[in-house]
Design an enzyme around this catalytic site. Structure first.
Site, PDB file in Angstrom:
ATOM      1  N   ALA A 179     -18.097 -16.750   1.535  1.00 23.33           N
ATOM      2  CA  ALA A 179     -17.555 -16.982   2.882  1.00 23.33           C
ATOM      3  C   ALA A 179     -18.674 -17.269   3.876  1.00 23.33           C
ATOM      4  O   ALA A 179     -18.583 -18.192   4.701  1.00 23.33           O
ATOM      5  CB  ALA A 179     -16.735 -15.776   3.330  1.00 23.33           C
ATOM      6  N   TYR A 180     -19.748 -16.500   3.805  1.00 32.95           N
ATOM      7  CA  TYR A 180     -20.863 -16.664   4.735  1.00 32.95           C
ATOM      8  C   TYR A 180     -21.578 -17.991   4.523  1.00 32.95           C
ATOM      9  O   TYR A 180     -21.786 -18.762   5.472  1.00 32.95           O
ATOM     10  CB  TYR A 180     -21.831 -15.494   4.559  1.00 32.95           C
ATOM     11  CG  TYR A 180     -23.109 -15.611   5.354  1.00 32.95           C
ATOM     12  CD1 TYR A 180     -23.099 -15.446   6.737  1.00 32.95           C
ATOM     13  CD2 TYR A 180     -24.324 -15.882   4.724  1.00 32.95           C
ATOM     14  CE1 TYR A 180     -24.278 -15.557   7.472  1.00 32.95           C
ATOM     15  CE2 TYR A 180     -25.497 -15.986   5.455  1.00 32.95           C
ATOM     16  CZ  TYR A 180     -25.472 -15.824   6.816  1.00 32.95           C
ATOM     17  OH  TYR A 180     -26.624 -15.933   7.553  1.00 32.95           O
TER      18      TYR A 180
END
Length: 293
Positions: A179-180
């Site tokens: 996600a990051y």
């Protein structure tokens, strides 16, 4: 200013701690720093205030921002704070409009605000908000902010945009950071895509690909404490080097060899990551913890 060691040159992007050179570059300039309440953003804001810049601070933490402003002004500097929640896109546009009304076009913008999540995919099946929030804070919000600020900078004759990115968008992506890394990679790709358009209008761009910075963002992940990294003040010296020299890219020297390795030995790198993933575990905080600035 002490000369950097060979290890320092290898492990960190170029740094500059010469206050006179920084003052020459930023004195009397209006400089926006997002994510300015903690960590690198706070250290950068304090350094800019001491160098005579007119510092515009933005972050979600209003009380902490006010404390940073008080520290800068008590030392004779100039600073003003704005609450900025990048997940609220309409409010981001409104905040940018207030900044322009109060200060005019910023001379420099340091896009530092960010949200970090380290969590296995198996823990995210019921957490779509992980992807939605990281994309809002790390990509959509900063884009919305710049859509408001850049036209004013162009009309004023140009400026300098600095993006605090991560080595993760340059080297082969590892597990638990999906996600990051996707959100940081999205903004990095967008910025590189519009770079020619912006430079044609007199706006310089610098992308800083940071490795580990020891902040409250990295603290919940125990393995981070065992890795080499910079403290916020050292990382602020990297931002200072960007402000002084205006390079297009800043990254540790080992990033380019790692990029090449990721291409020529893709299968091997993937196998090593898979083995590492099987032998490690999520941190205790991964069940709920996320930090944004």
């Amino acid at each position: 200013m002490s000369a950097p060691t060979l290890m320092d040159r290898w492990s960190s992007p170029r740094r500059n701690s010469d206050p006179d050179r920084l003052r020459t570059a930023v004195s009397e300039r209006a400089i926006l720093v997002t994510g300015a309440s903690y960590g690198l953003g706070e250290a950068t804001a304090l350094k800019l205030g001491a160098a005579g810049a007119r510092v515009i601070l933005a972050a979600r933490s209003s009380e902490k921002l006010d404390s940073v402003v008080e520290t800068i002004t008590a030392a004779g500097g100039t600073a003003r704070a704005y609450r900025l929640d990048l997940t609220d896109l309409d409010a981001t546009s409104e905040t940018a409009a207030r900044m322009l009304e109060d200060h005019g076009a910023p001379d420099m913008v340091i896009n530092n605000a960010g949200m970090s999540i380290r969590r296995s995919l198996s823990l995210q099946y019921n957490r779509p908000q992980d992807f939605e929030r990281t994309m809002a804070v790390n990509y959509l919000g900063p884009v919305r902010l710049l859509l408001e600020l850049v036209p004013a900078m162009q009309r004023a004759g140009g400026g300098h945009l600095i993006n605090v990115s991560t080595i993760g968008v340059r080297i082969p992506p590892g597990p638990r950071w999906g996600a990051y890394q996707a959100s940081k990679g999205a903004f990095d790709t967008w910025l590189r895509s519009v770079e020619a358009e912006l430079t044609a209008e007199g706006i310089d761009l610098t992308s800083i690909y940071m490795a580990l910075i020891r902040t409250r963002m990295s603290a919940p992940t125990p393995i981070m404490s065992r890795l080499p990294g910079l403290d916020p003040d050292q990382a602020a010296d990297v931002v200072a080097a960007a402000l002084i020299g205006r390079p297009r890219r800043l990254a540790p020297l080992w990033v380019r060899p790692a990029e090449v390795t990721g291409v020529v030995a893709e299968s091997l790198v993937s196998a090593l990551y898979a083995r590492s993933f099987r032998r490690s575990a999520d941190s205790a905080s991964a069940g709920a913890r996320e930090v944004s600035l």
